[in-house]
Design an enzyme around this catalytic site. Structure first.
Site, PDB file in Angstrom:
ATOM      1  N   HIS A  18      -2.117   7.545   7.193  1.00 28.99           N
ATOM      2  CA  HIS A  18      -1.177   8.438   6.501  1.00 28.99           C
ATOM      3  C   HIS A  18      -1.883   9.723   6.054  1.00 28.99           C
ATOM      4  CE1 HIS A  18       2.672   6.440   6.103  1.00 28.99           C
ATOM      5  NE2 HIS A  18       2.120   5.310   5.673  1.00 28.99           N
ATOM      6  N   HIS A  65      -3.595   1.252   8.048  1.00 28.68           N
ATOM      7  CA  HIS A  65      -2.260   1.851   7.946  1.00 28.68           C
ATOM      8  C   HIS A  65      -2.252   3.004   6.926  1.00 28.68           C
ATOM      9  CE1 HIS A  65       2.280   1.386   7.873  1.00 28.68           C
ATOM     10  NE2 HIS A  65       2.052   2.164   6.829  1.00 28.68           N
ATOM     11  N   GLU A  66      -2.825   2.763   5.762  1.00 30.46           N
ATOM     12  CA  GLU A  66      -2.784   3.784   4.697  1.00 30.46           C
ATOM     13  C   GLU A  66      -3.680   4.979   5.008  1.00 30.46           C
ATOM     14  OE1 GLU A  66      -0.410   3.532   2.783  1.00 30.46           O
ATOM     15  OE2 GLU A  66      -0.019   1.405   3.142  1.00 30.46           O
ATOM     16  N   GLY A  71       0.838  -1.191   0.000  1.00 28.89           N
ATOM     17  CA  GLY A  71       0.000   0.000   0.000  1.00 28.89           C
ATOM     18  C   GLY A  71       0.872   1.240   0.000  1.00 28.89           C
ATOM     19  N   GLN A 101       3.106   9.970   1.117  1.00 28.60           N
ATOM     20  CA  GLN A 101       4.389   9.260   1.027  1.00 28.60           C
ATOM     21  C   GLN A 101       5.149   9.583  -0.250  1.00 28.60           C
ATOM     22  OE1 GLN A 101       2.548   5.231   2.171  1.00 28.60           O
ATOM     23  NE2 GLN A 101       4.635   5.149   2.972  1.00 28.60           N
ATOM     24  N   CYS A 146       6.688   0.183   6.954  1.00 34.94           N
ATOM     25  CA  CYS A 146       6.195   1.289   6.128  1.00 34.94           C
ATOM     26  C   CYS A 146       7.331   1.711   5.211  1.00 34.94           C
ATOM     27  CB  CYS A 146       5.784   2.442   7.037  1.00 34.94           C
ATOM     28  SG  CYS A 146       5.223   3.900   6.143  1.00 34.94           S
ATOM     29  N   LEU A 147       7.019   1.967   3.955  1.00 36.75           N
ATOM     30  CA  LEU A 147       8.065   2.371   3.003  1.00 36.75           C
ATOM     31  C   LEU A 147       8.719   3.689   3.432  1.00 36.75           C
ATOM     32  CD1 LEU A 147       6.491   1.490  -0.474  1.00 36.75           C
ATOM     33  CD2 LEU A 147       7.823   0.066   1.085  1.00 36.75           C
TER      34      LEU A 147
END
Ligand code: NI
Length: 180
Positions: free
Chosen positions: A141, A137-138, A46, A51, A95-96
């Site tokens: 953000h 999670h997304e 995701g 991000q 997380c990226l």
């Protein structure tokens, strides 16, 4: 458009409350495809707009199939919102934007999310398992929140220092390359 790059913690762009998307057009479709590309490059499931430095309420998700392959579950969620949540579960997440780090945190077990798709149609997603975790999670953000915010202040403080140091080292290395 310049090539998208993943914004790495700590960075103020990860801390903004993103704005609603008012118009769904071709540029948004292009952006979604570019976000998928960036996500696949880093083996993510995701990715949220902040991000890649954008303060708009859009996320892309692609839950891998059982054999680990991706590409068949591509979802773009525009202005997503939870309509129900249920149960609790422990989830190990990364997380990226916080590379090379995972932590176990508590999440809802099942969630329902409504969102617009790229055609501007409202879709409702009832999710459990990895999909439910990924949605939580997304969507966080989009409100400037990271999964590490679920950790204690002490742990987050240590992470902040560690990642700030890494960032400064990387910036110094980049400057040295330029001056060489
Ligand atoms: Ni993330």
């Amino acid at each position: 458009m310049a090539k998208l790059e993943v914004v790495i913690f700590p960075d103020d762009r990860l801390r903004r409350k993103c704005r609603k998307i008012e118009k769904i057009d071709d540029s948004l479709k292009t952006l979604a495809e570019e976000m998928f590309e960036v996500m696949y490059q880093d083996d993510g499931v995701g990715l949220a707009a902040p991000q890649v430095g954008l303060d708009i309420r859009m996320v892309v998700i692609d839950i891998p199939k059982e054999d680990g392959s991706q590409g068949e579950n591509k979802l773009v969620l525009i202005n997503p919102e939870f309509t129900s949540v249920e149960g609790k579960v422990l989830s190990t997440e990364g997380c990226l934007s916080v590379p090379d780090y995972t932590a176990e945190i508590e999440r809802y077990e099942k969630v329902t999310v409504k969102a617009l798709d790229l055609e501007g149609k409202e879709q409702v997603y009832e999710a459990d398992g990895l999909f439910a975790i990924c949605l939580q999670h997304e969507l966080e953000h989009l409100d400037g929140k990271l999964f590490i915010d679920h950790l204690s202040n002490i742990k987050r403080g240590i992470l902040y220092k560690r990642y700030l140091k890494l960032k400064k080292e990387a910036q110094r290395a980049a400057r040295n390359r330029e001056n060489a």
